[in-house]
Motif scaffolding. Structure first.
Motif, PDB file in Angstrom:
ATOM      1  N   ARG A 158      49.900 -15.549  52.268  1.00 26.31           N
ATOM      2  CA  ARG A 158      50.087 -16.526  50.988  1.00 26.31           C
ATOM      3  C   ARG A 158      48.972 -17.315  50.832  1.00 26.31           C
ATOM      4  O   ARG A 158      48.471 -17.794  51.719  1.00 26.31           O
ATOM      5  N   GLY A 159      48.692 -17.665  49.528  1.00 25.98           N
ATOM      6  CA  GLY A 159      47.782 -18.569  49.051  1.00 25.98           C
ATOM      7  C   GLY A 159      46.312 -17.950  49.251  1.00 25.98           C
ATOM      8  O   GLY A 159      45.242 -18.612  48.616  1.00 25.98           O
ATOM      9  N   GLN A 160      45.927 -16.865  49.846  1.00 26.89           N
ATOM     10  CA  GLN A 160      44.614 -16.097  49.771  1.00 26.89           C
ATOM     11  C   GLN A 160      44.533 -14.999  48.556  1.00 26.89           C
ATOM     12  O   GLN A 160      45.577 -14.655  48.229  1.00 26.89           O
ATOM     13  N   VAL A 161      43.660 -14.907  48.231  1.00 30.00           N
ATOM     14  CA  VAL A 161      43.234 -13.877  47.016  1.00 30.00           C
ATOM     15  C   VAL A 161      42.978 -12.821  47.878  1.00 30.00           C
ATOM     16  O   VAL A 161      42.082 -12.336  48.623  1.00 30.00           O
ATOM     17  N   SER A 201      53.963 -21.030  35.453  1.00 27.43           N
ATOM     18  CA  SER A 201      53.042 -19.998  35.656  1.00 27.43           C
ATOM     19  C   SER A 201      54.141 -19.043  36.463  1.00 27.43           C
ATOM     20  O   SER A 201      55.108 -19.378  37.057  1.00 27.43           O
ATOM     21  N   HIS A 202      53.427 -17.915  36.819  1.00 25.77           N
ATOM     22  CA  HIS A 202      54.126 -16.920  37.929  1.00 25.77           C
ATOM     23  C   HIS A 202      54.002 -17.435  39.470  1.00 25.77           C
ATOM     24  O   HIS A 202      53.009 -17.837  39.641  1.00 25.77           O
ATOM     25  N   PHE A 203      54.715 -16.668  40.271  1.00 29.30           N
ATOM     26  CA  PHE A 203      54.249 -16.672  41.766  1.00 29.30           C
ATOM     27  C   PHE A 203      53.057 -16.150  42.047  1.00 29.30           C
ATOM     28  O   PHE A 203      52.206 -16.572  42.769  1.00 29.30           O
ATOM     29  N   ILE A 204      52.753 -14.915  41.329  1.00 29.24           N
ATOM     30  CA  ILE A 204      51.604 -14.213  41.747  1.00 29.24           C
ATOM     31  C   ILE A 204      50.511 -14.663  40.607  1.00 29.24           C
ATOM     32  O   ILE A 204      50.588 -14.179  39.321  1.00 29.24           O
ATOM     33  N   ARG A 205      49.418 -15.189  40.902  1.00 29.85           N
ATOM     34  CA  ARG A 205      48.445 -15.964  40.250  1.00 29.85           C
ATOM     35  C   ARG A 205      47.243 -14.738  40.067  1.00 29.85           C
ATOM     36  O   ARG A 205      46.795 -14.175  40.946  1.00 29.85           O
ATOM     37  N   THR A 206      46.773 -14.641  38.958  1.00 29.58           N
ATOM     38  CA  THR A 206      45.476 -13.625  38.597  1.00 29.58           C
ATOM     39  C   THR A 206      44.433 -14.338  38.876  1.00 29.58           C
ATOM     40  O   THR A 206      44.177 -15.681  38.340  1.00 29.58           O
ATOM     41  N   VAL A 207      43.523 -13.994  39.799  1.00 26.95           N
ATOM     42  CA  VAL A 207      42.165 -14.390  39.834  1.00 26.95           C
ATOM     43  C   VAL A 207      41.198 -13.576  39.079  1.00 26.95           C
ATOM     44  O   VAL A 207      40.832 -12.478  39.845  1.00 26.95           O
ATOM     45  N   HIS A 208      40.837 -13.984  38.121  1.00 27.61           N
ATOM     46  CA  HIS A 208      39.962 -12.944  37.211  1.00 27.61           C
ATOM     47  C   HIS A 208      38.701 -12.554  37.871  1.00 27.61           C
ATOM     48  O   HIS A 208      38.141 -13.203  38.470  1.00 27.61           O
ATOM     49  N   GLY A 209      38.338 -11.039  37.991  1.00 27.85           N
ATOM     50  CA  GLY A 209      37.359 -10.723  38.580  1.00 27.85           C
ATOM     51  C   GLY A 209      37.440 -10.313  40.092  1.00 27.85           C
ATOM     52  O   GLY A 209      36.720  -9.779  41.023  1.00 27.85           O
ATOM     53  N   VAL A 210      38.674 -10.794  40.695  1.00 25.35           N
ATOM     54  CA  VAL A 210      38.618 -10.885  42.175  1.00 25.35           C
ATOM     55  C   VAL A 210      40.208 -10.173  42.405  1.00 25.35           C
ATOM     56  O   VAL A 210      40.154  -9.019  43.030  1.00 25.35           O
TER      57      VAL A 210
END
Length: 216
Positions: A158-161, A201-210
């Protein structure tokens, strides 16, 4: 295939075409579907899409080597696994056993105090042991095998990409190549099934490019 699976204790029902399948499916209580992409009177991919709208039972797609891309498309539509023909019977049995085990379901509604809840967030509860997710009102949210495993992988960190490679390895292991579209499709379905009622926003966050991170 039928002989291989029956030797391992499964009861197998076969259908030669879509018409026969629909008749049998209406009469039988099926736990897991093996669907060929090439059917004499219809599309295996269309059948996967149709089934996933009405059931959370296991689905394994069988695709020819020339149609390997259809196996990937099947995963996007919600299939739990896919096999490229020709395959070894031992591999078939292993995949069927794994999906059958992972898609086992318990009672749809949890008691008020269920001891095996591992994670809670915004009214949702998750049991890793029984592989179930419940909403705040106690109703079970039906997830496919891949959806549950992706959610569990994100919550575990949780919290890590996590990159798409890390996610695909977590939910399918070393037997699978990383297809970005498959991961993106599973995330999209999870966002629809487990929405946030209090945040924009959603619970699952998109980190663009990662990749993706679980932020609840």
């Amino acid at each position: 295939m039928q002989e291989t699976l029956e030797d391992r204790g499964f009861r197998v029902i076969t259908a030669k075409n879509m018409a026969q399948f629909r008749k049998l499916d209406a009469e039988e209580d099926v736990d897991l579907y093996l669907i060929d992409t090439s059917l004499p009177d219809g599309s295996g991919l269309s059948l996967v899409r149709e089934l996933r709208q009405v059931t959370d039972r296991g689905i394994i797609l069988l695709a020819g080597r020339r149609d390997e891309g259809e196996g990937v498309r099947g995963l996007e539509l919600g299939a739990d696994d896919s096999l490229v023909k020709p395959f070894r019977q031992r591999e078939l049995a292993a995949r069927v056993t794994a999906v059958y085990r992972r898609t086992g379901r318990g009672t749809p509604v949890r008691p008020p105090e269920q001891p095996n809840v591992d994670h809670r967030f915004e009214g949702y509860s998750i049991s890793l042991q029984s592989r179930q997710v419940w909403a705040a009102d106690g109703s079970e949210i039906m997830l496919t095998t891949s959806e549950f495993e992706l959610l569990a992988a994100l919550i575990a960190r949780r919290g890590q990409v996590l990159s798409r490679d890390q996610i695909m390895n977590a939910i399918k292991g070393r037997h699978w190549e990383s297809y970005d579209r498959v991961v993106d499709g599973i995330v999209s379905r999870l966002r629809r099934k487990i929405p946030s009622a209090t945040r924009g926003s959603h619970f699952i966050r998109t980190v663009h490019g990662v990749g993706y991170a679980f932020t609840a």
